[in-house]
Design an enzyme around this catalytic site. Structure first.
Site, PDB file in Angstrom:
ATOM      1  N   LYS A  96       0.857  -1.212  -0.030  1.00  0.00           N
ATOM      2  CA  LYS A  96       0.071  -0.028  -0.060  1.00  0.00           C
ATOM      3  C   LYS A  96       0.872   1.165  -0.003  1.00  0.00           C
ATOM      4  CE  LYS A  96      -4.413  -1.592   0.991  1.00  0.00           C
ATOM      5  NZ  LYS A  96      -4.229  -3.080   1.865  1.00  0.00           N
ATOM      6  N   GLU A 118      -9.584   6.313   3.975  1.00  0.00           N
ATOM      7  CA  GLU A 118     -10.250   5.324   4.528  1.00  0.00           C
ATOM      8  C   GLU A 118      -9.581   4.251   4.752  1.00  0.00           C
ATOM      9  OE1 GLU A 118      -9.990   5.491   1.303  1.00  0.00           O
ATOM     10  OE2 GLU A 118      -9.234   3.478   0.925  1.00  0.00           O
ATOM     11  N   SER A 384       1.732  -9.888  -1.131  1.00  0.00           N
ATOM     12  CA  SER A 384       1.378  -8.255  -0.658  1.00  0.00           C
ATOM     13  C   SER A 384       1.536  -7.586   0.376  1.00  0.00           C
ATOM     14  CB  SER A 384      -0.229  -8.263  -1.015  1.00  0.00           C
ATOM     15  OG  SER A 384      -1.084  -9.071  -0.249  1.00  0.00           O
TER      16      SER A 384
HETATM   17  C1  LIG Z   1      -4.918  -4.170   1.578  1.00  0.00           C
HETATM   18  C2  LIG Z   1      -4.479  -5.381   1.307  1.00  0.00           C
HETATM   19  C3  LIG Z   1      -4.878  -5.942   0.257  1.00  0.00           C
HETATM   20  C4  LIG Z   1      -6.074  -6.125  -0.570  1.00  0.00           C
HETATM   21  O1  LIG Z   1      -6.129  -4.716  -1.318  1.00  0.00           O
HETATM   22  P1  LIG Z   1      -5.646  -4.860  -2.825  1.00  0.00           P
HETATM   23  O2  LIG Z   1      -6.048  -3.286  -3.291  1.00  0.00           O
HETATM   24  O3  LIG Z   1      -6.561  -5.895  -3.567  1.00  0.00           O
HETATM   25  O4  LIG Z   1      -4.295  -5.094  -3.019  1.00  0.00           O
HETATM   26  C5  LIG Z   1      -4.085  -7.140   0.182  1.00  0.00           C
HETATM   27  N1  LIG Z   1      -3.045  -7.710   0.741  1.00  0.00           N
HETATM   28  C6  LIG Z   1      -2.605  -6.867   2.061  1.00  0.00           C
HETATM   29  C7  LIG Z   1      -1.696  -7.222   2.575  1.00  0.00           C
HETATM   30  C8  LIG Z   1      -3.129  -5.423   2.245  1.00  0.00           C
HETATM   31  O5  LIG Z   1      -2.885  -4.921   3.130  1.00  0.00           O
END
Ligand SMILES: *Cc1c(COP(=O)(O)O)cnc(C)c1O
Length: 400
Positions: A96, A118, A384
């Site tokens: 993010k 948000e 992610s």
């Molecule tokens: C917020 C988040 C997501 C989901 O958000 P996307 O916009 O779909 O990427 C996925 N993995 C992690 C670690 C997150 O913090």
């Protein structure tokens, strides 16, 4: 230091539509501000100075490039060459921050003094509070009361970073309500506030903007794969989808190469028949939500329904218009992973590779077991984020 191209390679038209999805569905008094945002975004993203500042912060502050790790265990288990893109190693623990830095730099250049955002799990709130502190901007984070309760440690991090966390009590008091409240706050005071959206959702140009800032992920994958294997393109890229920003980033430079399989993984929650899922691509209907037309889970009255997933970052009834389009046209495959399988994938990775993944990312890992690969396939799973925020959930679900 890498110079990221950040070009627009998305299937989006001048009105912000990705096929039937996307667009700009906002109150009248925001139209002027959305147009201004669109123009300023295009002006600054073409400016070498802006780009240099973005590249430098991603390198020196976020710690990019993140490694592309060849996982011996997963490769053996699934019979292909499997790499993990380690977005969990970014400053603040997830992808993010890539987008938060891009948008906050833009806010600063637009002369805005205050950022609002948000957050659901708190990851985007922490990333935003972090860049606001870094760039000297005032920061308010809208968060559902229920999420404030569930994600105490991230609330404390945001407060430590100097942000004000505003509790949203309406609806089921989770992410979707927090987006409504942030949009309302922006509508009330659009000239002074920059709304920093955390995923590839919302009115145009947000989905495009977020996807382009996140495109650093697949740019690096290309460079790193070339070095590791001699080929720039993998056979398959897998990413979990909440709003679709880490997937957009991981897919970005491969979308127009049909030789690369794109796999989105959505949260099946308690199971597809249970009524408790976040599987908007599989079970949703085209509906307007939070400023754009997209696939949305709906109730009997065709209103947006509540989503459920054990993973707080996937627990959203919509999905960004780019992912809706890629799934609609068949360019991306859709795999659904339920809570239990995501938990199991997390334990396996922790105990075989020494990496504790975020619950969101665990959905992408679990999808490996639902796909068929050829022996010489090169597969990239986008990790992610890291699992520190999910320790209580993981440990309360033990033993497995
Ligand atoms: C917020 C988040 C997501 C989901 O958000 P996307 O916009 O779909 O990427 C996925 N993995 C992690 C670690 C997150 O913090």
């Amino acid at each position: 230091m890498i110079h990221y191209p950040l070009q627009n390679r998305l299937p989006v038209d001048a009105n912000g539509f990705y096929g039937p999805f996307g667009g700009t569905f906002v109150p009248e008094n925001l139209i002027k501000n959305i147009k201004e945002l669109d123009a300023e975004f295009r002006r600054h993203i073409a400016d070498p100075e802006f780009r240099n500042e973005f590249d430098r912060l991603l390198h020196d502050y976020v710690g990019r490039p993140t490694p592309l790790y060849h996982s011996p265990f997963l490769s053996k288990q699934y019979g292909a060459t499997i790499f993990l893109k380690r977005e969990d190693l970014n400053h603040t623990g997830a992808h993010k921050i890539n987008n938060a830095i891009g948008q906050a730099l833009l806010a600063k250049r637009m002369g805005k003094k205050k950022i609002i955002a948000e957050t659901g799990a708190g990851q985007h709130g922490v990333a935003t509070a972090t860049v606001a502190a870094l760039l000297g901007l005032e920061c308010e984070i809208y968060m559902g009361a229920e999420d404030i309760h569930r994600q105490r440690s991230n609330v404390m991090r945001m407060e430590m970073l100097g942000a004000k966390v505003i509790s949203v009590e309406c609806g089921n008091a989770t992410l979707s309500n927090a987006v409504d409240a942030a949009l309302a706050a922006w509508t009330d005071n659009p000239d002074n506030i920059f709304y920093l959206i955390g995923s590839a959702v919302g009115p145009h140009p947000y989905p495009e903007m977020v996807s382009r800032f996140q495109s650093v992920i697949s740019h690096e994958i290309r460079l790193q794969l070339k070095e590791a294997t001699g080929k720039e393109c993998p056979d398959c890229v897998i990413a979990c989808v909440g709003g679709g920003s880490n997937a957009a980033g991981a897919f970005f430079h491969f979308i127009d190469n049909p030789g690369v399989r794109l796999v989105t993984v959505e949260a099946g929650g308690l199971g597809m028949e249970s009524g408790k899922t976040a599987a908007s691509l599989s079970l949703g209907k085209p509906t307007v939500l939070h400023g754009s037309k997209t696939m949305v889970l709906t109730d009997f009255h065709d209103n947006p329904a509540e989503a459920y997933s054990i993973s707080p970052g996937l627990d959203y009834p919509g999905i960004g218009p780019l992912m809706a389009y890629l799934a609609h046209t068949g360019r991306a495959e859709v795999v659904v992973v339920d809570d239990d399988n995501a938990l199991k994938a997390a334990y396996t990775l922790a105990r075989t590779e020494g990496i504790v993944p975020a619950l969101e990312s665990s959905h992408a890992l679990a999808a490996l077991g639902k796909l068929h690969f050829r022996k010489d396939d090169i597969v990239v799973g986008n990790l992610s984020g890291r699992g520190d925020k999910d320790m209580e959930t993981y440990l309360s679900a033990l033993p497995l």
